[in-house]
Scaffold this motif. Structure first.
Motif, PDB file in Angstrom:
ATOM      1  N   LEU A 136       7.452  -3.523   4.494  1.00 40.66           N
ATOM      2  CA  LEU A 136       6.998  -3.435   5.764  1.00 40.66           C
ATOM      3  C   LEU A 136       6.020  -2.057   6.106  1.00 40.66           C
ATOM      4  N   ALA A 137       6.032  -0.962   5.129  1.00 39.30           N
ATOM      5  CA  ALA A 137       5.396   0.095   5.688  1.00 39.30           C
ATOM      6  C   ALA A 137       3.805  -0.398   5.376  1.00 39.30           C
ATOM      7  N   ALA A 138       3.495  -1.160   4.464  1.00 37.02           N
ATOM      8  CA  ALA A 138       2.248  -1.277   4.356  1.00 37.02           C
ATOM      9  C   ALA A 138       1.712  -2.162   5.333  1.00 37.02           C
ATOM     10  N   LEU A 139       2.557  -3.188   5.851  1.00 35.58           N
ATOM     11  CA  LEU A 139       2.046  -4.119   6.905  1.00 35.58           C
ATOM     12  C   LEU A 139       1.962  -3.133   8.017  1.00 35.58           C
ATOM     13  N   GLU A 140       2.707  -2.340   8.410  1.00 35.26           N
ATOM     14  CA  GLU A 140       2.502  -1.361   9.585  1.00 35.26           C
ATOM     15  C   GLU A 140       1.229  -0.387   9.538  1.00 35.26           C
ATOM     16  N   ALA A 141       0.756  -0.185   8.157  1.00 32.58           N
ATOM     17  CA  ALA A 141      -0.393   0.555   7.918  1.00 32.58           C
ATOM     18  C   ALA A 141      -1.785  -0.158   7.971  1.00 32.58           C
ATOM     19  N   ALA A 142      -1.785  -1.484   8.218  1.00 31.89           N
ATOM     20  CA  ALA A 142      -2.970  -2.341   8.053  1.00 31.89           C
ATOM     21  C   ALA A 142      -3.736  -2.005   9.316  1.00 31.89           C
ATOM     22  N   PRO A 143      -4.872  -2.172   9.190  1.00 29.71           N
ATOM     23  CA  PRO A 143      -5.867  -1.855  10.265  1.00 29.71           C
ATOM     24  C   PRO A 143      -5.687  -2.886  11.476  1.00 29.71           C
ATOM     25  N   GLU A 144      -6.001  -2.639  12.830  1.00 33.01           N
ATOM     26  CA  GLU A 144      -5.657  -3.081  13.957  1.00 33.01           C
ATOM     27  C   GLU A 144      -6.432  -4.272  13.842  1.00 33.01           C
ATOM     28  N   GLY A 145      -6.115  -5.607  14.206  1.00 30.91           N
ATOM     29  CA  GLY A 145      -7.102  -6.804  14.260  1.00 30.91           C
ATOM     30  C   GLY A 145      -7.533  -7.143  12.800  1.00 30.91           C
ATOM     31  N   SER A 146      -7.019  -6.736  11.546  1.00 32.32           N
ATOM     32  CA  SER A 146      -7.321  -7.102  10.284  1.00 32.32           C
ATOM     33  C   SER A 146      -6.530  -8.480   9.992  1.00 32.32           C
ATOM     34  N   LEU A 147      -5.596  -8.806  10.738  1.00 33.28           N
ATOM     35  CA  LEU A 147      -4.925 -10.059  10.119  1.00 33.28           C
ATOM     36  C   LEU A 147      -5.217 -11.343  11.132  1.00 33.28           C
ATOM     37  N   THR A 148      -6.028 -10.925  12.100  1.00 33.53           N
ATOM     38  CA  THR A 148      -6.516 -12.052  12.980  1.00 33.53           C
ATOM     39  C   THR A 148      -6.636 -13.487  12.471  1.00 33.53           C
ATOM     40  N   GLY A 149      -5.959 -14.324  12.844  1.00 35.25           N
ATOM     41  CA  GLY A 149      -5.916 -15.779  12.477  1.00 35.25           C
ATOM     42  C   GLY A 149      -5.263 -15.983  11.071  1.00 35.25           C
ATOM     43  N   LYS A 150      -4.718 -14.983  10.452  1.00 36.87           N
ATOM     44  CA  LYS A 150      -4.089 -14.908   9.107  1.00 36.87           C
ATOM     45  C   LYS A 150      -2.600 -14.838   9.283  1.00 36.87           C
ATOM     46  N   ILE A 151      -1.833 -15.229   8.017  1.00 39.54           N
ATOM     47  CA  ILE A 151      -0.321 -14.966   7.877  1.00 39.54           C
ATOM     48  C   ILE A 151       0.008 -13.846   7.183  1.00 39.54           C
ATOM     49  N   ALA A 152       0.836 -13.013   7.571  1.00 35.01           N
ATOM     50  CA  ALA A 152       1.230 -11.850   7.085  1.00 35.01           C
ATOM     51  C   ALA A 152       2.324 -12.137   5.980  1.00 35.01           C
ATOM     52  N   PHE A 153       2.359 -11.786   4.929  1.00 33.72           N
ATOM     53  CA  PHE A 153       3.344 -12.263   3.891  1.00 33.72           C
ATOM     54  C   PHE A 153       3.913 -10.640   3.239  1.00 33.72           C
ATOM     55  N   VAL A 154       5.090 -10.388   3.701  1.00 32.33           N
ATOM     56  CA  VAL A 154       5.936  -8.981   3.372  1.00 32.33           C
ATOM     57  C   VAL A 154       6.662  -9.383   2.275  1.00 32.33           C
ATOM     58  N   ASP A 155       6.492  -8.759   0.880  1.00 37.74           N
ATOM     59  CA  ASP A 155       7.114  -9.191  -0.330  1.00 37.74           C
ATOM     60  C   ASP A 155       8.309  -8.075  -0.712  1.00 37.74           C
ATOM     61  N   TYR A 156       8.826  -7.561   0.256  1.00 39.17           N
ATOM     62  CA  TYR A 156       9.981  -6.490  -0.211  1.00 39.17           C
ATOM     63  C   TYR A 156      11.020  -7.281  -1.096  1.00 39.17           C
ATOM     64  N   GLN A 157      11.195  -6.538  -2.184  1.00 38.92           N
ATOM     65  CA  GLN A 157      12.329  -7.034  -2.869  1.00 38.92           C
ATOM     66  C   GLN A 157      13.707  -6.225  -2.801  1.00 38.92           C
ATOM     67  N   MET A 158      14.871  -6.811  -2.192  1.00 40.58           N
ATOM     68  CA  MET A 158      15.899  -6.187  -2.073  1.00 40.58           C
ATOM     69  C   MET A 158      16.579  -5.742  -3.374  1.00 40.58           C
TER      70      MET A 158
END
Length: 468
Positions: A136-158
């Motif tokens: 989640l921290a890596a997603l939160e650190a992504a630049p603004e607008g960098s995911l426009t039209g894309k699908i975020a995939f968070v791969d944290y392994q519990m």
């Protein structure tokens, strides 16, 4: 005369006064609890209850037709188990429905993906390139607008743990990830399931969308499918198509179902134990939380079968809609705030059916001796006293925040997140002997609290009152 001068005049020291206030449990009750413990270990009521719930009702998504049948089932079961009083209290909440879901990889490596919509997700079909984030921290650190039209995939392994402690990270990914993705411009959100298994069975659970954001389709991948998608993404740009048919559909009303064994001398004072009646819709809700319903119903039933009832009443609550936001626990706390001091202590079973290994209460100093007496009575069950650990269960927590003293009976959750919120949460995963150990622990605990001479410190909290 003020209290302190009066005590000095009477020759009472602070220690002597504290001793007079000290909550203790009579030895006769401790002896009776030992007999109750052995009877519970040999009893099969807990198993019979969870078998009945999961077989006759099955999955119980809050607000569904099955949820309504579960409420009727719980009322009938309380009565059949000999509870003196049985009643319901309404709980109203937004209704979310799941109707279908499908996803697939597009392009040269086209193949299906096994997913499940997260509770609270809107319906919708999205296609786009997957952007992989380790956590989640890596997603939160992504630049603004960098995911426009894309699908975020968070791969944290519990990571698996006896106390389930890493759920704070897996759960945070589910609850905060979609909003973080939307802020970066994403058209959809995917996550590795918040689970510790390796089965091709995704884990659902509620998510949230921060105010002011337009929700996007949000889902969880099974663990093997998350591994597969991560490998594909490492080979180069990878696009997927995800179609969810689900969403909010007005309001629904369910009920907290309550059964009570009336106390013999202080019937208006209660020991509260319970679990949540609803479940997610993928499995049959055996481990989460049919087991808890069975444990607490059976504990109350066995106390009710004793030669004489305890001093105080034993109240068992089957809470409504815990899964989507503690709605039943919040409603109970609001309705019973005026009787908070009459609640000796509250405990909830909502972590599966693994053996209980530790015990504590949040009682103040004057009731710690009684807590230690209970711990000693639980020790033959393999339960250790953990005086610096514990906290309130989920549906108990809203009332605990207002001043209810909590009890904590810690279950071994080493494999709990293998099953949690999946289609694999079924009756065969419950060990009858471990379930009986839980019933014995809850019966002994509730009985001894009800028999105590003195209180466990439940009282309105000044900070809670100030915040209302």
């Amino acid at each position: 005369m003020r209290l302190v001068p009066l005590l000095l005049a009477l020759g009472l020291t602070g220690t002597a006064f504290a001793a007079e206030r000290e909550t203790r449990i009579p030895e006769a009750a401790v002896t009776a609890a030992a007999q109750l413990r052995e009877q519970a270990l040999a009893d099969n009521t807990g198993w019979n209850v969870v078998e009945s719930l999961t077989t006759e009702i099955g999955p119980r998504l809050a607000g569904s037709e099955a949820d309504a049948r579960a409420v009727a089932w719980a009322q009938a079961k309380f009565k059949a188990l000999g509870f003196d009083k049985v009643w319901i209290e309404p709980v109203t909440f937004p209704k979310w429905e799941r109707r279908g879901e499908i996803a697939s990889v597009l392009g040269a490596y086209a193949q299906p993906l096994t997913i499940t919509a997260l509770g609270g997700s809107p319906a919708g079909t999205v296609e786009g390139e997957v952007v992989h984030f380790a956590d989640l921290a890596a997603l939160e650190a992504a630049p603004e607008g960098s995911l426009t039209g894309k699908i975020a995939f968070v791969d944290y392994q519990m990571k698996a743990a006896r106390d389930g402690s890493d759920y704070r990270n897996g759960g945070a990914t589910r609850s905060k990830g979609p909003s973080a993705a939307i802020r970066k411009g994403a058209a959809g959100f995917l996550m590795r399931s918040a689970g510790t298994d390796s089965h091709r069975l995704p884990h659902t659970g509620i998510t949230r969308f921060d105010e002011g954001l337009t929700p996007v389709p949000s889902a969880a991948l099974s663990v093997p499918d998350a591994n597969q998608l991560a490998r594909l993404a490492a080979r180069g740009p990878t696009s997927i198509r995800m179609a969810l048919d689900c969403g909010w559909d007005g309001q629904a009303t369910s009920y907290n179902v309550i059964g009570e064994i009336t106390g013999r001398t202080k019937p208006d004072e209660v020991v509260l134990i319970g679990a949540h009646l609803d479940s997610w819709d993928l499995g049959t809700g055996a481990v989460d939380d049919g087991a808890g319903v069975a444990i607490t119903m059976a504990a109350g039933h066995l106390i009710g079968k004793m030669k004489q009832p305890p001093e105080r009443s034993i109240r068992v609550v089957a809470f409504a809609n815990e899964e989507q936001g503690l709605h039943g626990g919040i409603a109970y706390a609001a309705k019973h705030m005026g009787d908070l001091r009459k609640h000796q202590l509250g405990a909830e079973s909502d972590f599966g059916a693994g053996r209980i290994y530790a015990f504590n209460t949040g009682a103040p100093a004057h009731a710690r001796a009684a807590t230690e007496q209970i711990a000693k009575a639980l020790a033959p069950l393999g339960i250790e006293y953990a005086p610096d650990q514990g906290g309130a269960g989920p549906d108990i927590s809203p009332f605990s925040a207002k001043g209810l003293t909590w009890g904590w009976l810690a279950q071994d959750g080493s494999d709990y997140f293998d099953l949690h919120h999946t289609a694999d949460d079924t009756l065969d995963k419950i060990d009858p002997k471990a379930l009986a150990q839980n019933v014995a622990a809850y019966a002994v605990f509730a009985y001894l609290v009800a028999e105590a001479d003195g209180d466990f410190g439940s009282a309105p909290r000044a900070d809670a009152a100030a915040s209302e």
